[in-house]
Design an enzyme around this catalytic site. Structure first.
Site, PDB file in Angstrom:
ATOM      1  N   HIS A 160      -6.797   3.187  10.041  1.00 17.57           N
ATOM      2  CA  HIS A 160      -7.693   3.091   8.890  1.00 17.57           C
ATOM      3  C   HIS A 160      -8.471   1.783   9.017  1.00 17.57           C
ATOM      4  CE1 HIS A 160      -5.419   5.968   5.948  1.00 17.57           C
ATOM      5  NE2 HIS A 160      -5.565   6.491   7.159  1.00 17.57           N
ATOM      6  N   CYS A 210      -2.205   1.517   3.709  1.00 17.35           N
ATOM      7  CA  CYS A 210      -2.971   0.272   3.783  1.00 17.35           C
ATOM      8  C   CYS A 210      -2.497  -0.726   2.732  1.00 17.35           C
ATOM      9  CB  CYS A 210      -4.457   0.563   3.617  1.00 17.35           C
ATOM     10  SG  CYS A 210      -5.143   1.539   4.961  1.00 17.35           S
ATOM     11  N   GLU A 246      -9.074  -0.569   6.986  1.00 21.84           N
ATOM     12  CA  GLU A 246      -8.405  -1.740   6.413  1.00 21.84           C
ATOM     13  C   GLU A 246      -7.335  -2.287   7.359  1.00 21.84           C
ATOM     14  OE1 GLU A 246      -9.592   1.094   3.058  1.00 21.84           O
ATOM     15  OE2 GLU A 246      -8.656   1.293   5.024  1.00 21.84           O
ATOM     16  N   CYS A 248      -5.374   3.258   0.700  1.00 23.86           N
ATOM     17  CA  CYS A 248      -4.298   4.229   0.521  1.00 23.86           C
ATOM     18  C   CYS A 248      -2.969   3.487   0.443  1.00 23.86           C
ATOM     19  CB  CYS A 248      -4.285   5.224   1.685  1.00 23.86           C
ATOM     20  SG  CYS A 248      -3.712   4.513   3.242  1.00 23.86           S
TER      21      CYS A 248
END
Length: 140
Positions: A53, A86, A55, A83
């Site tokens: 992801h 993360c 992040e 999410c």
């Protein structure tokens, strides 16, 4: 000094680049002392790795760059609500502030039934939750 909208627009450009590679349109930057230290884009599909992801990619780069797992002097900007995966990393690395644009429908670290990003029910050494800001109606 640059403002939150500037950094979010940078995230949106990164998200567009991710989308062109077949990934979700998510971009993230981490700033420290008012300067961008890393930029990252979503790479789940292109790297065939669910942990990529934007992040998390940004946190990986920041840790390498500053040679520390302590990101407590950093702010994370991201196009989407982090999410829960993360959020775990954000809390673990002690990022002090998270700025995002779009809420997510499922498993959001703030808006879901598992709000790990803002929960007080985490290991004590993680410290307090980061400051959370959701931007609205930014214009390019």
């Amino acid at each position: 000094m640059r403002d939150d909208i500037y950094y979010m627009q940078l995230c949106e450009i990164l998200g567009e680049a991710a989308s062109k590679k077949g990934n979700s349109p998510v971009g993230a930057v981490i700033i420290k002392n008012g300067e961008v230290i890393v930029e990252a884009e979503e790479a789940v599909k292109s790297k065939n790795d669910v942990t990529c992801h934007a992040e998390i990619e940004a946190m990986r780069l920041a840790i390498q760059k500053i040679k520390s797992q302590d990101l407590s002097d950093c702010t994370l900007f991201t196009t989407h609500e982090p999410c829960i995966m993360c959020s775990y990393a954000i809390r673990f690395y002690k990022i002090k502030k998270v700025v995002f644009l779009h809420r997510v429908d499922y498993l959001g670290g703030i808006s879901s039934s598992m709000p790990l990003l803002i929960s007080e029910n985490v290991p004590p050494h993680w410290g307090k939750p980061p400051e959370i800001i959701q931007l609205k109606n930014i214009k390019n």
